[in-house]
Enzyme design. Structure first.
Site, PDB file in Angstrom:
ATOM      1  CG  ASP A 281      43.142  35.652  27.349  1.00 25.05           C
ATOM      2  OD1 ASP A 281      44.205  35.554  26.708  1.00 25.05           O
ATOM      3  OD2 ASP A 281      42.718  34.750  28.095  1.00 25.05           O
TER       4      ASP A 281
ATOM      5  N   GLY B   1      37.556  54.625  34.954  1.00 22.43           N
ATOM      6  CA  GLY B   1      38.283  55.902  34.858  1.00 22.43           C
ATOM      7  C   GLY B   1      38.647  56.501  36.206  1.00 22.43           C
TER       8      GLY B   1
ATOM      9  CB  VAL C 168      36.435  48.721  36.288  1.00 20.49           C
ATOM     10  CG1 VAL C 168      35.952  49.843  37.188  1.00 20.49           C
ATOM     11  CG2 VAL C 168      37.883  48.353  36.621  1.00 20.49           C
TER      12      VAL C 168
ATOM     13  CE1 TYR D 101      45.044  44.010  31.624  1.00 22.91           C
ATOM     14  CE2 TYR D 101      43.821  43.644  29.599  1.00 22.91           C
ATOM     15  CZ  TYR D 101      43.922  43.544  30.970  1.00 22.91           C
ATOM     16  OH  TYR D 101      42.909  42.971  31.687  1.00 22.91           O
TER      17      TYR D 101
ATOM     18  CG  LEU E  88      41.440  43.640  35.334  1.00 20.72           C
ATOM     19  CD1 LEU E  88      42.946  43.652  35.576  1.00 20.72           C
ATOM     20  CD2 LEU E  88      40.985  44.991  34.807  1.00 20.72           C
TER      21      LEU E  88
HETATM   22  C1  LIG Z   1      39.686  48.537  30.653  1.00 25.43           C
HETATM   23  C2  LIG Z   1      39.314  48.783  32.121  1.00 25.43           C
HETATM   24  C3  LIG Z   1      39.625  47.542  32.924  1.00 25.43           C
HETATM   25  C4  LIG Z   1      40.144  49.961  32.650  1.00 25.43           C
HETATM   26  O1  LIG Z   1      39.803  50.189  34.000  1.00 25.43           O
HETATM   27  P1  LIG Z   1      39.595  51.660  34.563  1.00 25.43           P
HETATM   28  O2  LIG Z   1      39.250  51.554  35.998  1.00 25.43           O
HETATM   29  O3  LIG Z   1      38.630  52.372  33.686  1.00 25.43           O
HETATM   30  O4  LIG Z   1      41.053  52.265  34.369  1.00 25.43           O
HETATM   31  P2  LIG Z   1      41.849  53.184  35.405  1.00 25.43           P
HETATM   32  O5  LIG Z   1      40.948  54.286  35.842  1.00 25.43           O
HETATM   33  O6  LIG Z   1      42.478  52.354  36.461  1.00 25.43           O
HETATM   34  O7  LIG Z   1      42.972  53.748  34.473  1.00 25.43           O
HETATM   35  C5  LIG Z   1      44.327  53.485  34.690  1.00 25.43           C
HETATM   36  C6  LIG Z   1      45.109  54.214  33.649  1.00 25.43           C
HETATM   37  O8  LIG Z   1      44.843  53.614  32.376  1.00 25.43           O
HETATM   38  C7  LIG Z   1      44.287  54.589  31.496  1.00 25.43           C
HETATM   39  N1  LIG Z   1      43.261  53.899  30.709  1.00 25.43           N
HETATM   40  C8  LIG Z   1      42.069  53.452  31.144  1.00 25.43           C
HETATM   41  N2  LIG Z   1      41.399  52.846  30.133  1.00 25.43           N
HETATM   42  C9  LIG Z   1      42.224  52.940  29.059  1.00 25.43           C
HETATM   43  C10 LIG Z   1      42.112  52.530  27.714  1.00 25.43           C
HETATM   44  N3  LIG Z   1      41.036  51.901  27.279  1.00 25.43           N
HETATM   45  N4  LIG Z   1      43.138  52.799  26.877  1.00 25.43           N
HETATM   46  C11 LIG Z   1      44.235  53.433  27.302  1.00 25.43           C
HETATM   47  N5  LIG Z   1      44.400  53.847  28.564  1.00 25.43           N
HETATM   48  C12 LIG Z   1      43.404  53.607  29.434  1.00 25.43           C
HETATM   49  C13 LIG Z   1      43.737  55.683  32.366  1.00 25.43           C
HETATM   50  O9  LIG Z   1      43.722  56.912  31.700  1.00 25.43           O
HETATM   51  C14 LIG Z   1      44.699  55.674  33.528  1.00 25.43           C
HETATM   52  O10 LIG Z   1      45.863  56.391  33.249  1.00 25.43           O
HETATM   53  P3  LIG Z   1      46.242  57.724  34.057  1.00 25.43           P
HETATM   54  O11 LIG Z   1      46.407  57.267  35.466  1.00 25.43           O
HETATM   55  O12 LIG Z   1      47.502  58.169  33.414  1.00 25.43           O
HETATM   56  O13 LIG Z   1      45.072  58.614  33.847  1.00 25.43           O
HETATM   57  C15 LIG Z   1      37.814  49.155  32.293  1.00 25.43           C
HETATM   58  O14 LIG Z   1      37.510  50.296  31.544  1.00 25.43           O
HETATM   59  C16 LIG Z   1      36.836  48.039  31.946  1.00 25.43           C
HETATM   60  O15 LIG Z   1      36.474  47.244  32.807  1.00 25.43           O
HETATM   61  N6  LIG Z   1      36.366  47.986  30.699  1.00 25.43           N
HETATM   62  C17 LIG Z   1      35.408  46.975  30.285  1.00 25.43           C
HETATM   63  C18 LIG Z   1      35.930  45.555  30.407  1.00 25.43           C
HETATM   64  C19 LIG Z   1      37.254  45.334  29.725  1.00 25.43           C
HETATM   65  O16 LIG Z   1      37.480  45.816  28.599  1.00 25.43           O
HETATM   66  N7  LIG Z   1      38.154  44.582  30.413  1.00 25.43           N
HETATM   67  C20 LIG Z   1      39.533  44.393  30.008  1.00 25.43           C
HETATM   68  C21 LIG Z   1      39.922  43.189  29.333  1.00 25.43           C
HETATM   69  S1  LIG Z   1      39.124  41.702  29.426  1.00 25.43           S
END
Ligand SMILES: CC(C)(COP(=O)(O)OP(=O)(O)OC[C@H]1O[C@@H](n2cnc3c(N)ncnc32)[C@H](O)[C@@H]1OP(=O)(O)O)[C@@H](O)C(=O)NCCC(=O)NCCS
Length: 171
Positions: A133, A103, A97, A143, A95
């Site tokens: 994972d 964010g 973004v 997660y 998964l």
């Molecule tokens: C991790 C990831 C999927 C999060 O997606 P995102 O679009 O940035 O997250 P969102 O904006 O939907 O955030 C949803 C909520 O989770 C929180 N959040 C986002 N990233 C977070 C993190 N790393 N740790 C804790 N909380 C987090 C946000 O603050 C938000 O909470 P809120 O609504 O209370 O403010 C994204 O940053 C990403 O793609 N990272 C790189 C790839 C990766 O690590 N993938 C995941 C596993 S394989």
């Protein structure tokens, strides 16, 4: 939230993946090089998030497949009342973004869509847990916000009951 409207398309609809960059090269490469063929071969279903209007540029994606989880990775509570063999599960293998949109709520949109698809799937093919994972500590924390618990014994995988996850979008 972004103000944009988004939709999911299967990767076979050929959205524009060229510029996708989530900051983790393994996840970028998977989307660009392997997700399409794995989807066609039945190894992992990838859905890509694109804007409803304009160019179909990928803003995020997730990949799901069927799996099983060994009891030793589950907590005592999660193992309760289960038989002594591995439990059917759905694997959220990937998964991500695009950096431009991180964010802004897309991670949550992707996760909820993955859960919805799992809930539909388990009406016909049983699975009790969803496993994910996580690629690093930050992803694990993401997660955990939604109720996933780290595997027992330490690893970057996490697990949550699909029945419990359902409540995330039932509210
Ligand atoms: C991790 C990831 C999927 C999060 O997606 P995102 O679009 O940035 O997250 P969102 O904006 O939907 O955030 C949803 C909520 O989770 C929180 N959040 C986002 N990233 C977070 C993190 N790393 N740790 C804790 N909380 C987090 C946000 O603050 C938000 O909470 P809120 O609504 O209370 O403010 C994204 O940053 C990403 O793609 N990272 C790189 C790839 C990766 O690590 N993938 C995941 C596993 S394989």
């Amino acid at each position: 939230m972004t103000g944009q409207k988004w939709k999911f398309v299967p990767i076979t609809e050929k959205p524009d993946l060229e510029s996708f960059d989530c900051g983790i090269s393994e996840l970028n490469d998977y989307l660009k090089k392997y997700a399409g063929q794995n989807h066609r071969k039945g190894l992992g279903s990838t859905y890509v998030l694109i804007p409803v209007e304009g160019e179909p540029v990928a803003a995020g994606y997730h990949t799901l497949s069927m799996a099983q989880v060994e009891l030793r990775f589950l907590s005592e509570f999660q193992r309760k009342n289960l038989p002594k063999y591995p439990v059917p599960a759905v694997r959220l293998g990937r998964l991500a973004v695009d950096r431009q949109w991180q964010g802004t709520g897309l991670g949550e949109i992707l996760l909820i869509d993955a859960i919805r698809r799992s809930v539909v799937a388990v009406q016909s093919v049983a699975a009790k847990y969803m496993i994910v994972d996580a690629k690093n500590k930050k992803a694990e924390e993401f997660y955990q916000r939604y109720g996933f618990q780290p595997f027992e014994g330490g690893s970057h995988s996490l697990v949550a009951a699909i029945d419990t996850l359902k409540e995330l979008f039932a509210k």
